[in-house]
Design an enzyme around this catalytic site. Structure first.
Site, PDB file in Angstrom:
ATOM      1  N   GLY A 156      86.931  10.908  84.561  1.00 31.21           N
ATOM      2  CA  GLY A 156      85.556  10.504  84.885  1.00 31.21           C
ATOM      3  C   GLY A 156      84.697  10.711  83.650  1.00 31.21           C
ATOM      4  N   ARG A 157      83.402  10.895  83.894  1.00 25.96           N
ATOM      5  CA  ARG A 157      82.457  11.047  82.779  1.00 25.96           C
ATOM      6  C   ARG A 157      82.831  12.198  81.855  1.00 25.96           C
ATOM      7  NH1 ARG A 157      78.076   9.220  86.587  1.00 25.96           N
ATOM      8  NH2 ARG A 157      78.869  10.929  87.829  1.00 25.96           N
ATOM      9  N   ILE A 158      83.141  13.373  82.436  1.00 25.28           N
ATOM     10  CA  ILE A 158      83.388  14.557  81.591  1.00 25.28           C
ATOM     11  C   ILE A 158      84.747  14.435  80.896  1.00 25.28           C
ATOM     12  CG2 ILE A 158      83.647  17.081  81.577  1.00 25.28           C
ATOM     13  CD1 ILE A 158      81.647  17.125  83.976  1.00 25.28           C
ATOM     14  N   THR A 236      87.569  23.549  83.228  1.00 24.24           N
ATOM     15  CA  THR A 236      86.107  23.615  83.377  1.00 24.24           C
ATOM     16  C   THR A 236      85.679  22.819  84.611  1.00 24.24           C
ATOM     17  OG1 THR A 236      85.875  21.725  81.870  1.00 24.24           O
ATOM     18  CG2 THR A 236      85.581  23.908  80.917  1.00 24.24           C
ATOM     19  N   SER A 237      86.635  22.556  85.519  1.00 20.30           N
ATOM     20  CA  SER A 237      86.285  21.740  86.698  1.00 20.30           C
ATOM     21  C   SER A 237      85.923  22.640  87.873  1.00 20.30           C
ATOM     22  CB  SER A 237      87.432  20.780  87.033  1.00 20.30           C
ATOM     23  OG  SER A 237      88.609  21.472  87.395  1.00 20.30           O
ATOM     24  N   ARG A 238      86.895  22.985  88.684  1.00 24.14           N
ATOM     25  CA  ARG A 238      86.686  23.928  89.780  1.00 24.14           C
ATOM     26  C   ARG A 238      87.907  24.834  89.852  1.00 24.14           C
ATOM     27  NH1 ARG A 238      82.063  23.028  89.507  1.00 24.14           N
ATOM     28  NH2 ARG A 238      80.630  22.290  91.121  1.00 24.14           N
ATOM     29  N   GLU A 267      85.126  32.731  92.846  1.00 27.86           N
ATOM     30  CA  GLU A 267      84.046  33.241  91.975  1.00 27.86           C
ATOM     31  C   GLU A 267      83.100  34.153  92.750  1.00 27.86           C
ATOM     32  OE1 GLU A 267      82.179  29.936  89.962  1.00 27.86           O
ATOM     33  OE2 GLU A 267      84.107  29.198  89.268  1.00 27.86           O
ATOM     34  N   HIS A 285      81.541  30.531  84.181  1.00 29.81           N
ATOM     35  CA  HIS A 285      81.058  29.228  84.692  1.00 29.81           C
ATOM     36  C   HIS A 285      79.816  28.751  83.920  1.00 29.81           C
ATOM     37  CE1 HIS A 285      81.362  26.521  88.461  1.00 29.81           C
ATOM     38  NE2 HIS A 285      80.826  25.843  87.462  1.00 29.81           N
TER      39      HIS A 285
HETATM   40  C1  DGY Z   1      78.466  21.522  88.298  1.00 37.53           C
HETATM   41  O1  DGY Z   1      77.423  20.927  88.004  1.00 37.53           O
HETATM   42  O2  DGY Z   1      79.195  21.139  89.207  1.00 37.53           O
HETATM   43  C2  DGY Z   1      78.787  22.732  87.488  1.00 37.53           C
HETATM   44  O3  DGY Z   1      79.925  23.346  87.897  1.00 37.53           O
HETATM   45  C3  DGY Z   1      77.605  23.666  87.417  1.00 37.53           C
HETATM   46  O4  DGY Z   1      76.691  23.118  86.584  1.00 37.53           O
END
Ligand code: DGY
Length: 319
Positions: A156-158, A236-238, A267, A285
């Site tokens: 996706g975007r990221i 860096t997702s979930r 978390e 996070h």
């Molecule tokens: C999101 O936006 O989903 C990040 O995990 C927190 O900014």
């Protein structure tokens, strides 16, 4: 006057703009999450709720808010904290903050990637503990990124923004995603492959999928066993996309070289053993945590609330 509850102290301009529009703003005036009991009590009678990813928005909370509630504006791009069906059933709109945090999150992904690949935290520790005895030919050898294979799960975007940065590092890019990404396939020269083909060939594996029932524990013990022992995982997702217990076992046994993590299964708690491992870089996070991005997210939640309360379509509708 319609009331808006903001569940945390937010950067400007959300509160200021909503107040200027004549709304009554109530802000939980702290940086830590409010207790569930406080949330349930304060939400009563609100027309809008601005929530963080750590707040569970479910039937109980929606019912505590009552029939005046019209919108839940999540201060995040992810919305796995929200029961969308429960919102739909009560005609409550849900919005998020996509787009504005793409570059900041891609930057942080690279911070973790570089730190894990080049053992930055281990080196830093050596210096701070006064245990460095001088240059050594085999000290803290890391992964050469030039020519290495970056595997993205989720384009996706990221994911695409992470890939753009990889071109400058001379990495080859492969990705797994149900949908092709024109930018990755075209100018970035990436190759879309099934997950089973991606896992064994990557040197760096970076996760960019939303958390859904399908992606929960996508990287479990079986998937991790497919990855080369010299590879690095960045998430860096979930957190729950990775089985954290299986990850600790793989890192401990040397079946994975290193990991850079910004998100965790439960978390703010960490899986037992994770913090003791030398080959992990752990961040709290911080993906979207730049001054500019958090202000842009703040502007977006205000836009979304104002639109719904004025009877317009919100710019970032999830439901
Ligand atoms: C999101 O936006 O989903 C990040 O995990 C927190 O900014």
């Amino acid at each position: 006057m319609p009331r808006v509850l903001i569940t945390r102290r937010l950067p400007p301009p959300a509160a200021e703009r909503l107040r200027a529009a004549g709304l009554t703003i109530e802000m939980v005036d702290q940086d830590e999450p409010p207790s569930r009991a406080e949330l349930l009590a304060r939400v009563r009678g609100c027309a809008a709720l601005i929530t963080m990813l750590s707040e569970r928005v479910d039937a109980e909370l929606l019912d505590a808010a009552g029939p005046d509630l019209r919108v839940v504006a999540n201060y995040a791009v992810g919305f796995n904290n929200i029961d969308l069906d429960a919102c739909r059933q009560r005609n409550v709109r849900v919005t998020n903050t996509p787009g504005v945090l793409t570059e900041a999150t891609a930057d942080l992904t690279w911070a973790l990637l570089l730190a894990a690949a080049r053992r930055v935290v281990e080196g830093d520790r050596l210096m701070r503990t006064g245990t460095w005895t001088g240059w050594q030919p085999q000290q803290l050898l890391g992964l050469e990124l030039h020519g290495a294979v970056l595997g993205l799960i989720g384009a996706g975007r990221i994911g695409a923004a992470v890939a753009r940065r990889a071109v400058g590092f001379g990495m080859r890019i492969v990705y797994a995603d149900p949908r092709p990404c024109a930018e990755l396939d075209g100018p970035l020269g990436a190759q879309r492959v099934p997950l089973a083909e991606l896992l064994p060939q990557v040197d760096v594996l970076s996760l960019h999928v939303p958390l859904t029932p399908e992606t929960r524990h996508l990287l479990d013990a079986r998937a991790l066993a497919q990855v080369k022992p010299t590879a690095i995982l960045v998430n860096t997702s979930r957190g729950p996309v990775v089985d954290e217990g299986a990850l600790v076992a793989a890192l401990r046994a040397g079946r994975l070289a290193a990991a850079g993590l910004d998100v965790y299964e439960d978390e703010p708690r960490l899986a037992p053993g994770l913090a003791e491992l030398p080959n992990v870089v752990l961040l709290p996070h911080l993906g979207s945590a730049t001054v500019l991005t958090r202000q842009r997210m703040s502007a977006l939640v205000a836009d979304n609330v104002l639109a719904v309360l004025a009877g317009r379509e919100p710019p970032n509708a999830v439901t």
